[in-house]
Scaffold this active site. Structure first.
Site, PDB file in Angstrom:
ATOM      1  CG  HIS A   1      50.285  35.816  46.853  1.00  0.00           C
ATOM      2  ND1 HIS A   1      50.181  35.359  45.265  1.00  0.00           N
ATOM      3  CD2 HIS A   1      48.495  35.646  46.425  1.00  0.00           C
ATOM      4  CE1 HIS A   1      49.510  34.964  45.210  1.00  0.00           C
ATOM      5  NE2 HIS A   1      48.529  35.250  45.902  1.00  0.00           N
TER       6      HIS A   1
ATOM      7  CD  GLU B   1      26.057  47.213  52.914  1.00  0.00           C
ATOM      8  OE1 GLU B   1      26.886  47.240  53.598  1.00  0.00           O
ATOM      9  OE2 GLU B   1      25.477  46.361  52.166  1.00  0.00           O
TER      10      GLU B   1
ATOM     11  CG  ASP C   1      29.332  50.149  52.217  1.00  0.00           C
ATOM     12  OD1 ASP C   1      30.403  50.430  51.757  1.00  0.00           O
ATOM     13  OD2 ASP C   1      29.525  48.658  51.556  1.00  0.00           O
TER      14      ASP C   1
ATOM     15  NE  ARG D   1      34.555  49.391  52.437  1.00  0.00           N
ATOM     16  CZ  ARG D   1      33.795  48.494  52.956  1.00  0.00           C
ATOM     17  NH1 ARG D   1      32.411  48.951  52.377  1.00  0.00           N
ATOM     18  NH2 ARG D   1      34.210  47.638  53.029  1.00  0.00           N
TER      19      ARG D   1
ATOM     20  CB  CYS E   1      28.410  41.838  59.840  1.00  0.00           C
ATOM     21  SG  CYS E   1      27.201  42.940  58.776  1.00  0.00           S
TER      22      CYS E   1
END
Ligand code: PEP
Ligand code: MG
Length: 842
Positions: free
Chosen positions: A467, A704, A728, A738, A775
């Site tokens: 957080h 991907e 990817d 990755r 993207c």
């Protein structure tokens, strides 16, 4: 050698257990046996025996044969949820049955429409006596054909006293929505048998042999029941350390909300910390990039003062009242904080404090404190013990999300402790230009940070998903988590440069370096301001070629923000965010509502919704998946959708409904084969037909996986558009995980091999008159934008904050120059060489 011959309990076709689409059976967690696809509707006894358990939901029955073998028969999958509907038991517990005698009648039509599957399993749950299973394949007739023969070992000699230590786990809360029914009980029994120790499951005064399915089920354990494990023997510690987390996580049951995995106090569960980055340079400290940006400042260490507590209290009632009052006051404080944050339009931070309120209501936490107060401890002592033990347990978990919540628990715990002891929570007073260094930072601290004085922070604890990291990003303040612990030894006032993008802290930089960073920051700020001022100018190259710059979003908030930054639509809605942090999948109506709301916020701009992209590395608590050797190559992305079509079908219907009268497109992740495309297209058409008069929406795929890029032309004939997921695509092209800390820097989407696959994708799409977007992360990379345009990409879907900069980058180039640059890039031999073609001008 003795053998037992089992007759078919149903008419049907047999199936190896491995093929049952439920990991609990397919991985033989319950035991070995086989499955039958039924063609009759009465389950009969496969041999003579005694009914030792008949589940109250009527879907499962266990027989013990005269040889002592326990046979569990489980009709259908997930049928415990039908709560008895569709089943008519024909026997009662304790009854002796002959082979072929009816056990349970069931309504196959009802099950076919209300359960996941009709596949019926016959499994030996005490397989330690079975030396071999001989299964029959093909069509079988109930009570007539043999389905399985078991070879038995001679009865094991009594183990007698087994010695070793006796250990008791801490209390475990049963998370399974339908309690320890046949399946999880069998999983537990099988796991327990791996240990030599005697293992008992206890609930209050009742106890059961944890190695016996029948004994466990005899306890009738329900969701929320508190149990403990007692292990006695040479491997007692290992047994409890292994079994307790499995029970807390639901023993593979769908819908279980995992409870923290405890261990005994004597044992620490296997919780080796993840390897930390460590630098050999004494002037450089490494950590994890938690929030991007650079900051130049001076070390300011936050040391938390220990709150002193008295161990013994007054009467338990007085102490209990004291704790209750403190908790009430803490709730009020948290409520006030949330209201304040909401008025500052910061719902994300407000939600963190709402979660703190939730933690305060945790019954287990209170139980622990209660029992300490009952033994004469003070409220403060009891409460501190309760929240710190819980927090330590959470911190030790391998799940980084749960581990991250430990910090929240400590935060809210201290809040209550401060109130009980009358010790005011310290307000950190930072000097100007501070780089705050702390062991841990609580969300409360970060919410109160004086932004004008604290320029960035580094914490020894925490990770990129904590957080604290989320708050740092929302404050737009650079931060590094998991910094080397020697950071805590730095003297206050030490000059440092914090790099939140690289995850590093440089000590005593020379004045020239400091000046360089300061100038750089100034220039970056000026440029950001200029990009922002022009954010609504279309992204058109100097020679008039228009590129659409859309946003990658996770929900409504991102969508709204993207519009304010000049976003021209949504190129990727990562719909998995709607599925996370929940105990069950969102319903069709819930999804329809949120898609519609986002579409409305976009006010006519187009949106691409990517269907659920989880699995393997991104598990969902309510979607248990078998552990995979190579999760990135396993049941991931669209493979999950095809494996669990009911989840995909629900989502597809919601998207189709939300898409009516809007420019809303549907996109499928991780497509590797043509069969997958055809299957999802078929599924979409079926759902569209089911919905009645619904117009089609455009369908696209993520490119991907290299196979999709290589066969782009063929895929382009099947779909309306492509969007290249370079994150990817890079991982699969370079065979580099990755998320791997050592490979992250090398797994660069600017590698010419990846660029060639992009070029090939565009070529294939254009030949079929289709368009291509990108993207993945490189669409937001200022060095990649011109190359992608030159390769013929027509849409860039980027992270929300980078929209203005990407639009500015498009406007700074001509298409002709981009094409020449792309040609050049394809001819390079490394990502570094490609990047050198587009040097950053600072
Ligand atoms: C990608 O792989 O590039 C992509 C955009 O998808 P995700 O990062 O969500 O896997
Ligand atoms: Mg992806």
């Amino acid at each position: 050698m003795r053998t037992i011959e089992l007759k078919a309990p149903l008419d049907g076709v047999t199936l190896p257990l491995e093929q049952v689409p439920d990991p609990v059976f397919s991985q033989k967690m319950v035991g070995d046996g086989l499955s039958i696809d039924p063609l009759s509707q009465v389950l009969v006894a496969p041999c003579a025996g005694t009914v030792v358990n008949l589940h109250r939901a009527g879907h499962a029955v266990t027989l013990t044969t005269p040889e002592g073998i326990e046979l569990m028969m489980h009709i259908g999958l997930d049928t415990v949820n039908l709560k008895g509907q569709g089943f008519t038991p024909k026997v009662v517990e304790g009854q002796t049955v002959a082979a072929g005698e009816a056990l349970i009648a069931f309504d196959a039509d009802y099950l076919a429409t209300h359960a996941k599957s009709l596949l019926t399993q016959i499994v030996v749950t005490n397989g330690e006596r079975v030396t071999a299973y001989h299964q029959v394949s093909g069509r079988v007739r109930a009570g007539q054909d043999t389905v399985m023969t078991l070879d038995l070992a001679d009865q094991a000699a009594s183990t007698g006293a087994i010695g070793g230590q006796r250990l008791v786990s801490e209390a475990l809360l049963i998370p399974n929505p339908t309690g320890l029914h046949a399946r999880p009980a069998a999983v537990l029994a099988n796991l327990a048998k791996r240990w030599q120790s005697r293992i008992t499951l206890q609930r209050g005064d009742d106890q059961a042999n944890a190695k016996s399915l029948v004994s466990i089920m005899g306890l009738g354990i329900e969701q929320g029941d508190k149990v403990v494990l007692v292990a006695e023997g040479p491997d007692a510690a290992q047994a409890i350390a292994a079994l307790a987390p499995e029970i807390a996580a639901g023993l593979g049951d769908e819908g279980s909300v995992p409870a923290p995995a405890p261990a005994t106090t004597e044992i620490s569960a296997d919780a080796a910390p993840a390897p930390r980055p460590r630098s050999d340079d004494p002037k450089l400290l490494l950590g994890v990039a938690a929030s991007p940006g650079l900051a130049v400042g001076k070390v300011w260490r936050l040391r938390r003062e220990e709150i002193q507590v008295q161990e013994t209290g007054e009467t338990p009632n007085q102490e209990r009242r004291r704790l209750e009052d403190a908790m009430d006051m803490a709730r009020n404080q948290l409520e006030a904080l949330q209201i304040e944050l909401r008025t500052q339009a910061d719902p994300a931070k407000a939600a963190i404090f709402a979660a703190h309120q939730e933690l305060l209501s945790d019954p287990d936490l209170l139980d622990i404190a209660e029992s300490a107060m009952a033994k004469g401890k003070s409220a403060a002592f009891a409460w501190r013990a309760a929240f710190t033990t819980h927090a330590e347990r959470l911190a030790g978990l391998k799940n980084p999300l749960l581990a991250g919540r430990a910090n929240d628990l400590r935060d809210v715990g201290r809040r209550v402790l401060a109130i009980v002891t009358g010790h005011p929570l310290e307000e950190p007073q930072a000097p100007a230009d501070s780089i705050l260094i702390a062991e841990e930072l609580n969300p409360s601290d970060t919410a109160r940070l004086d932004r004008t004085r604290v320029l960035g922070f580094a914490t020894v604890g925490g990770g990129a998903t904590s957080h604290v990291a989320i708050i740092a990003r929302s404050l737009d303040i650079p931060a590094v988590a998991g910094i080397e612990p020697r950071a805590m030894d730095l003297a206050d006032g030490t000059p440092v440069i914090l790099d939140g993008s690289k995850g590093s802290l440089r000590l005593d930089p020379d004045p020239a370096e400091i000046n360089r960073i300061r100038t750089l920051k100034q220039r970056m700020a000026q440029r950001r301001a200029a990009d922002l001022a022009a954010a609504f100018t279309p992204a058109m190259t100097t020679d008039g070629h228009r590129i659409e710059v859309a946003a990658n979003i996770g929900g409504l908030e991102d969508a709204a923000k993207s519009i304010t930054l000049g976003g021209e639509g949504v190129g990727l809605l990562r719909s998995e965010f709607l599925y996370m942090d929940r105990t069950s999948a969102p319903t069709e109506d819930e999804q329809y509502a949120i898609y519609t709301e986002i579409a409305k916020a976009l006010d006519g701009r187009p949106m691409i919704i990517r269907t659920l992209d989880v699995g393997g590395d991104k598990p969902l608590a309510y979607l248990p998946m078998p552990r995979e050797e190579n999760p990135f190559l396993g049941i991931r992305g669209v493979r999950i959708g095809l494996d669990r079509p009911e989840i995909l079908r629900t989502q597809v219907r919601a998207i189709l409904r939300a898409g009516q009268g809007r420019t809303l497109r549907m996109m499928f992740p991780m497509i590797a084969t043509m069969e997958e495309v055809r299957s999802v297209k078929g599924l979409v058409e079926e759902e569209r037909a089911r919905l009645g008069t619904v117009d089609p929406v455009e369908l696209g795929i993520m490119v991907e996986v290299p196979a999709a890029a290589i066969l782009a032309r063929q895929f382009a004939r099947e779909v309306d558009f492509f969007s290249i997921g370079t994150n990817d695509l890079t991982q699969y092209t370079l065979a580099m995980d990755r998320g791997h800390p050592k490979l992250a820097a090398k797994a660069d989407g600017m590698n010419p091999a990846v660029l060639r696959l992009i070029a090939q994708t565009v070529e294939g799409a254009k030949a079929e008159g289709k368009w291509v977007g990108v993207c993945g992360g490189i669409a937001s990379d200022p060095q990649a934008v011109a190359i992608l345009i030159g390769l013929g990409v027509s849409e860039l879907s980027v992270s929300v904050p980078s929209i203005p900069a990407v639009k500015a980058e498009v406007r700074a180039n001509s298409l002709a120059a981009c094409q020449a640059l792309a040609e050049h890039a394809l001819a390079q031999d490394s990502a570094a060489a490609v990047r050198a073609l587009v040097p950053l001008d600072y």
